[in-house]
Design a protein around this motif. Sequence first.
Motif, PDB file in Angstrom:
ATOM      1  N   GLN A   1       0.829  -1.201   0.000  1.00 11.64           N
ATOM      2  CA  GLN A   1       0.000   0.000   0.000  1.00 11.64           C
ATOM      3  C   GLN A   1       0.866   1.255   0.000  1.00 11.64           C
ATOM      4  O   GLN A   1       0.488   2.288  -0.567  1.00 11.64           O
ATOM      5  CB  GLN A   1      -0.932   0.001   1.215  1.00 11.64           C
TER       6      GLN A   1
ATOM      7  N   GLN B   1      -3.886  -5.756   1.292  1.00 11.03           N
ATOM      8  CA  GLN B   1      -2.745  -4.900   1.599  1.00 11.03           C
ATOM      9  C   GLN B   1      -1.683  -4.840   0.509  1.00 11.03           C
ATOM     10  O   GLN B   1      -0.719  -4.081   0.634  1.00 11.03           O
ATOM     11  CB  GLN B   1      -2.077  -5.379   2.902  1.00 11.03           C
TER      12      GLN B   1
ATOM     13  N   HIS C   1       5.774  -4.435   5.296  1.00 16.11           N
ATOM     14  CA  HIS C   1       5.235  -3.349   4.476  1.00 16.11           C
ATOM     15  C   HIS C   1       6.025  -2.058   4.657  1.00 16.11           C
ATOM     16  O   HIS C   1       5.504  -0.967   4.439  1.00 16.11           O
ATOM     17  CB  HIS C   1       3.758  -3.106   4.825  1.00 16.11           C
TER      18      HIS C   1
END
Length: 482
Positions: free
Chosen positions: A40, A241, A273
């Motif tokens: 993301q 995600q 992430h």
Amino acid sequence: MALWEARMGMQSVAVACGALALCLALTTATNPGFVVRMTQAGLDYAQQQGIEILAQLKLPDILEDSRFLYVGKVRYEFSRLRLRDFYLPHSRITPVSNMGLQVFISNAFVELDGDWRVKFLFIRDHGSFNLKVENIYMKIVVRLGSDTTGKPTISTSDCSARISKVRVLFSGKLGWLYSLFHSVIESKLQKNLERKVCDNVAKSVHNELQTYIRTLKVTARIDDKIGIDYSLVAPPRATAQSLDADLKGEFYSLAHRSPVPFSPLPLAFPSDHERMVYFGASSYFFNTAGIAYHKAGALVFEITEAMIPKESGLILDTSAFSAFIPQLEEMYPNMSMKFRLSTPTAPFLTIGPGGISFQPIVDAQAYAILPNSSLAPLFLLSLTGNVSAVINVRSGRIVGSLDVGRIRLSLKDSAVGHFQLRTMQSLMNILTSNALLPRLNARLDEGFPLPLLDRIQLSNILVRFHQNFLLLGADVRFQPRG
């Protein structure tokens, strides 16, 4: 306005897909050898980059297909349109499970000015106008897939557009008169824009974004013998995600491609992430490189005295080696020597949390160089040792270097009788560390290309080792054309 909206959607999605590797041919492999994941954070960067691109646009005909407007039998023509201002307070790109990407735009504002002309019966007039389009809402869903050859496909699967208000102000000799009918004109223009914007988005995705993702080099030629296949083994997968692309990730011989005798193992991709994009390079990926280079005969190296640094103190001739093999002085006195190093089998490495390691077997055939330049075989050694690798990313390429521990020797064949190997241990260590390793590391320093689209640069590199695969993380920078 339609073209502006279309390009806004196209540019945002184009940058969002910038780090994705969408590639060449489908395979029967169940598991990928190479995985690319956009997080993301990467999609958020794409959204920001899309706004920056839009801020620099100078569009001579922003309305394009909507520049003709009919109110009853009266036709208005708009021309020489200029973008004065736009405001995009909220936009978002998110993955959509089993689909691809969703681009959502809300509360956008656009202001334009230009010239208008009207012709009806005895009325002829022209002037300038100011147009404000307020509270623009758009939702675009882009489907990512692959064709029968494994090449990428992209299309608009859903699109909706809504404009809350359009305001137009005319100037000219009869501008005051036309302004009396501004509500009718604004309503017509608003409906016209809403109707056409999604058609233009679909055309832009098909014509421009599809062209952009084809800038990926779906196969990468490494040298005159080896290439890499980054083909899709399945359509890209969207989760809540991230957006993942499973690639074949296989090296192959350019002269003759043959099936790999083993399959990729599953990759337990971590839920990390921190970076915008991650690359998972499996042990399968690296081991197919060993197979391809071995089959191509590229893992054969000849070492002569000229290749050995003088400071090492090693002299490659029969006189020097006669201290360990006395019979050399009698059989081949004062003759230069050379070694031919080769791998009887392709090297096979393992990847674990501690890094990359392997124990290659190397045959070292020693020769005496006779006065007529022909070669006389002396002895054949088998060399083994623990090899470790350091991996990094530079200029969009995986680069590395090798380090070899202490070499272990065994005698496989001898034309000069039996001799003690223990005394040759230090010599072979010098030979490999000063002559063989620099050649291997020079090649590894050239690197192997990562699957990247045009104008994508990587920074803030992260390197981590997991069971059966190497994880490379990076932030993405999109470089617009100058």
